[in-house]
Design an enzyme around this catalytic site. Sequence first.
Site, mmCIF file in Angstrom:
data_model
loop_
_atom_site.group_PDB
_atom_site.id
_atom_site.type_symbol
_atom_site.label_atom_id
_atom_site.label_comp_id
_atom_site.label_asym_id
_atom_site.label_seq_id
_atom_site.Cartn_x
_atom_site.Cartn_y
_atom_site.Cartn_z
ATOM 1 N N ARG A 1 -63.702 -54.751 -17.500
ATOM 2 C CA ARG A 1 -62.538 -53.969 -17.961
ATOM 3 C C ARG A 1 -61.745 -54.775 -18.983
ATOM 4 N NH1 ARG A 1 -60.273 -52.781 -12.031
ATOM 5 N NH2 ARG A 1 -62.259 -53.541 -11.237
ATOM 6 N N ASN B 1 -64.967 -49.441 2.994
ATOM 7 C CA ASN B 1 -64.578 -49.518 1.593
ATOM 8 C C ASN B 1 -65.679 -48.814 0.802
ATOM 9 O OD1 ASN B 1 -63.814 -50.206 -0.986
ATOM 10 N ND2 ASN B 1 -63.778 -52.415 -0.631
ATOM 11 N N HIS C 1 -54.652 -54.136 -5.945
ATOM 12 C CA HIS C 1 -55.003 -55.338 -5.172
ATOM 13 C C HIS C 1 -53.926 -55.656 -4.123
ATOM 14 C CE1 HIS C 1 -57.631 -56.699 -8.769
ATOM 15 N NE2 HIS C 1 -58.428 -56.246 -7.796
ATOM 16 N N ARG D 1 -60.065 -48.423 2.997
ATOM 17 C CA ARG D 1 -59.397 -48.886 1.787
ATOM 18 C C ARG D 1 -59.307 -47.700 0.835
ATOM 19 N NH1 ARG D 1 -60.936 -53.921 -2.080
ATOM 20 N NH2 ARG D 1 -59.146 -53.687 -3.424
ATOM 21 N N GLU E 1 -59.009 -58.858 2.524
ATOM 22 C CA GLU E 1 -58.467 -57.501 2.493
ATOM 23 C C GLU E 1 -58.903 -56.697 3.716
ATOM 24 O OE1 GLU E 1 -60.241 -57.894 -1.294
ATOM 25 O OE2 GLU E 1 -58.750 -56.610 -2.238
#
Length: 395
Positions: free
Chosen positions: A241, A9, A181, A93, A379
């Site tokens: 964010r 990742n 996600h 990813r 994940e």
Amino acid sequence: MTDAIAVLNAGSSSLKFSLFVARDGALELAARGQAEGLYTAPRFVAKDGAGKLLAEKSWGEGTKLGHDGALDHLVAFLRSDLASHRLVGIGHRVVHGGLEYAHPVKLDAKVLATLEKYVPLAPLHQPHNLAPIRALIERSPELPQVACFDTAFHSSAPAVAQAFALPKAITDRGVRRYGFHGLSYEYIASVLPRHDERAAKGKTIVLHLGNGSSMCAMAGSRSVASTMGFTAADGLPMGTRCGSLDPGVILYLMDELEMDARTIEKLIYQQSGLLGVSGISSDMRTLEASSEPGAKAAIDLFVYRIGRELGSLAAALGGLDAIVFTAGIGENSRSLRERVCRDSAWLGVDVDAAGNEGRGPRISTATSRTSAWVIPTNEELMIARHTRALLGAGS
Ligand code: ADP
């Protein structure tokens, strides 16, 4: 000799990895770690599945190791330190699969070129995700690689959930709601039947609340709507964010405050959300421990927005059987879960205080019409599973 799959990742200044070995048909975590500070003060750490330190190295202040240097170090580590394992593939990813990739894909130069087309759709993530893929295709072409996408899980959402009300010529350029996600939601969907068969078959909202936060409405374990849209800046407020914003605000910032695109980008991705509202921190732990009014205002806004989105996603589902909390905040903040569950009483959630204190997995009472759960996400394991399935490795 057991087969092993590495999961990468890659971010703007870090390269995270996990290593899974195939054991008795299942994938077991053998190592995980990261190289961080790639352009400032690089540091590499690797631990085994139980958290015991396996390797550590620092390059010193001011060294620019870069992504390529970090990758060389990692591949050497994976090949040498793990002599009892055979590295059979690498899963990556990748944030954006665009319109083309609704499933994981085996990588080659042609697929890489297609994925590069999506850099403008995710400029802060996609280039970093693709950099190690390109380097490995060049340097270790014999090593099979697979890309797994954050967008893919949401491709099952109906067209109406993916559309913006913009002219067709713009929509046709790929300007639509993708959702992100997805690997987290897919993992939750894969383990949900173990916890709650009704939730797996029925109407469930998963709340992925971490540094990045979003929510996903699932019908029969398939995504039908998400709070994130064209980019991962949409929906809930996050650590830094802003989440959903009236597009008129952007025009105001440009016209009245004379901000250019890069300044606005920095504002909405790095200076807003919990950090911007609180003026203190993007970290939920810090905010929960603070008595400053700004910290309270930031948490209140986060909880309020989650409640609004729950109502919206429940409407998209036409009802609700279960809610699931996951990721850093969802898995760990009891007080936030308690507040969200209390606000969801009208949706049939009856929170069980003892279950919530104990981290679940079930945090609703036995008689609650809508069940509530805490399920840790994974994940990396999802990526390793896809990689193994696609490469036919270690099975
Ligand atoms: P990322 O999106 O980077 O993967 P995580 O899922 O790790 O992020 O979530 C990070 C967030 O989880 C941070 O806001 C952090 O404060 C929060 N968090 C972690 N542990 C706790 C805790 N015990 N209580 C409240 N918040 C927590």
